[in-house]
Design a protein around this motif. Structure first.
Motif, mmCIF file in Angstrom:
data_model
loop_
_atom_site.group_PDB
_atom_site.id
_atom_site.type_symbol
_atom_site.label_atom_id
_atom_site.label_comp_id
_atom_site.label_asym_id
_atom_site.label_seq_id
_atom_site.Cartn_x
_atom_site.Cartn_y
_atom_site.Cartn_z
ATOM 1 N N MET A 1 38.859 34.732 38.382
ATOM 2 C CA MET A 1 37.873 35.569 37.749
ATOM 3 C C MET A 1 36.925 36.204 38.756
ATOM 4 O O MET A 1 36.487 37.317 38.568
ATOM 5 C CB MET A 1 37.071 34.765 36.714
ATOM 6 C CG MET A 1 37.818 34.544 35.436
ATOM 7 S SD MET A 1 38.363 36.077 34.756
ATOM 8 C CE MET A 1 38.158 35.827 33.077
ATOM 9 N N VAL A 2 36.581 35.457 39.799
ATOM 10 C CA VAL A 2 35.672 35.972 40.809
ATOM 11 C C VAL A 2 36.285 37.188 41.491
ATOM 12 O O VAL A 2 35.603 38.177 41.755
ATOM 13 C CB VAL A 2 35.315 34.874 41.847
ATOM 14 C CG1 VAL A 2 34.500 35.440 42.978
ATOM 15 C CG2 VAL A 2 34.589 33.732 41.169
ATOM 16 N N GLU A 3 37.598 37.135 41.735
ATOM 17 C CA GLU A 3 38.283 38.261 42.374
ATOM 18 C C GLU A 3 38.197 39.520 41.512
ATOM 19 O O GLU A 3 38.028 40.616 42.028
ATOM 20 C CB GLU A 3 39.741 37.904 42.648
ATOM 21 C CG GLU A 3 39.909 36.830 43.689
ATOM 22 C CD GLU A 3 41.339 36.351 43.788
ATOM 23 O OE1 GLU A 3 42.187 36.760 42.971
ATOM 24 O OE2 GLU A 3 41.611 35.538 44.685
ATOM 25 N N LEU A 4 38.337 39.340 40.214
ATOM 26 C CA LEU A 4 38.256 40.467 39.294
ATOM 27 C C LEU A 4 36.854 41.082 39.303
ATOM 28 O O LEU A 4 36.708 42.309 39.296
ATOM 29 C CB LEU A 4 38.642 40.034 37.877
ATOM 30 C CG LEU A 4 38.747 41.149 36.844
ATOM 31 C CD1 LEU A 4 39.788 42.183 37.267
ATOM 32 C CD2 LEU A 4 39.098 40.577 35.486
ATOM 33 N N GLU A 5 35.831 40.261 39.343
ATOM 34 C CA GLU A 5 34.455 40.764 39.388
ATOM 35 C C GLU A 5 34.188 41.523 40.679
ATOM 36 O O GLU A 5 33.529 42.564 40.670
ATOM 37 C CB GLU A 5 33.457 39.602 39.246
ATOM 38 C CG GLU A 5 33.433 39.006 37.855
ATOM 39 C CD GLU A 5 32.554 37.761 37.775
ATOM 40 O OE1 GLU A 5 31.776 37.498 38.721
ATOM 41 O OE2 GLU A 5 32.664 37.049 36.770
ATOM 42 N N VAL A 6 34.713 41.015 41.787
ATOM 43 C CA VAL A 6 34.568 41.695 43.078
ATOM 44 C C VAL A 6 35.279 43.046 43.027
ATOM 45 O O VAL A 6 34.761 44.062 43.491
ATOM 46 C CB VAL A 6 35.114 40.819 44.234
ATOM 47 C CG1 VAL A 6 35.181 41.604 45.533
ATOM 48 C CG2 VAL A 6 34.269 39.570 44.392
ATOM 49 N N GLU A 8 35.947 44.867 40.312
ATOM 50 C CA GLU A 8 35.187 45.753 39.422
ATOM 51 C C GLU A 8 33.952 46.313 40.121
ATOM 52 O O GLU A 8 33.626 47.493 39.979
ATOM 53 C CB GLU A 8 34.786 45.018 38.146
ATOM 54 C CG GLU A 8 35.917 44.821 37.183
ATOM 55 C CD GLU A 8 35.498 44.052 35.939
ATOM 56 O OE1 GLU A 8 34.360 43.540 35.879
ATOM 57 O OE2 GLU A 8 36.322 43.958 35.020
ATOM 58 N N LYS A 9 33.265 45.469 40.879
ATOM 59 C CA LYS A 9 32.077 45.926 41.603
ATOM 60 C C LYS A 9 32.466 46.962 42.659
ATOM 61 O O LYS A 9 31.813 47.992 42.798
ATOM 62 C CB LYS A 9 31.364 44.746 42.258
ATOM 63 C CG LYS A 9 30.079 45.139 42.943
ATOM 64 C CD LYS A 9 29.355 43.936 43.516
ATOM 65 C CE LYS A 9 28.063 44.402 44.174
ATOM 66 N NZ LYS A 9 27.308 43.288 44.744
ATOM 67 N N ARG A 12 33.266 50.220 40.918
ATOM 68 C CA ARG A 12 32.039 50.915 40.508
ATOM 69 C C ARG A 12 31.379 51.612 41.702
ATOM 70 O O ARG A 12 30.924 52.743 41.582
ATOM 71 C CB ARG A 12 31.059 49.949 39.849
ATOM 72 C CG ARG A 12 31.226 49.891 38.352
ATOM 73 C CD ARG A 12 30.098 49.124 37.677
ATOM 74 N NE ARG A 12 30.706 47.954 37.059
ATOM 75 C CZ ARG A 12 30.554 46.701 37.447
ATOM 76 N NH1 ARG A 12 29.766 46.393 38.439
ATOM 77 N NH2 ARG A 12 31.171 45.721 36.828
ATOM 78 N N THR A 84 34.074 55.133 34.308
ATOM 79 C CA THR A 84 33.455 53.878 34.741
ATOM 80 C C THR A 84 32.424 53.365 33.751
ATOM 81 O O THR A 84 32.266 52.163 33.596
ATOM 82 C CB THR A 84 32.801 54.034 36.128
ATOM 83 O OG1 THR A 84 31.871 55.112 36.091
ATOM 84 C CG2 THR A 84 33.845 54.288 37.193
#
Length: 131
Positions: A1-6, A8-9, A12, A84
């Motif tokens: 999950m952390v990889e996905l958040e990174v 997405e950031k 963006r 986005t």
């Protein structure tokens, strides 16, 4: 999950940089178009010193082409912003810019075609003038 958040950031940040770049290009197109139009008008004034008639249509079509290019970049920026952060304001902006761009391109193309036709007729009339 952390990889996905990174991811997405990062996406963006990339999208925001792309949007800002496209908006900057849009503003630069308007500025360059304005300067080119002023230069062309000034040159034509010098060439046609004895005439008060400037070829207004050519000047306007030239500036209109720059505006059309600026709207293309603005449309790209709005597409990036909408993908986005798809909210109502972004969607409305995208629709308005797309509508303006469509109308501007339609009428520009029509006027350019008419201008080309008139130039062709004028040239053929000059070629058929007895000497």
């Amino acid at each position: 999950m952390v990889e996905l958040e990174v991811f997405e950031k990062g996406l963006r940040i990339l999208a925001e940089g792309t949007r800002l770049s496209l908006e900057t290009l849009s503003v630069l197109c308007v500025l360059v178009g304005l300067l080119a139009t002023l230069r062309r008008t000034s040159m034509m004034r010098r060439q046609l010193r004895h005439s008060s008639d400037l070829p207004f249509t050519k000047i306007r079509l030239g500036f209109g082409a720059w505006l059309s290019l600026a709207l293309e970049f603005q449309l790209g920026a709005d597409i990036v912003a909408t993908t986005t952060t798809p909210n109502t304001v972004n969607l409305i902006q995208l629709g308005v810019v797309a509508l303006i761009r469509t109308f501007l391109n339609f009428f520009l193309a029509r006027e350019m075609e008419m201008e080309h036709r008139m130039e062709t007729q004028a040239r053929s009339a000059q070629d058929n003038t007895p000497t």
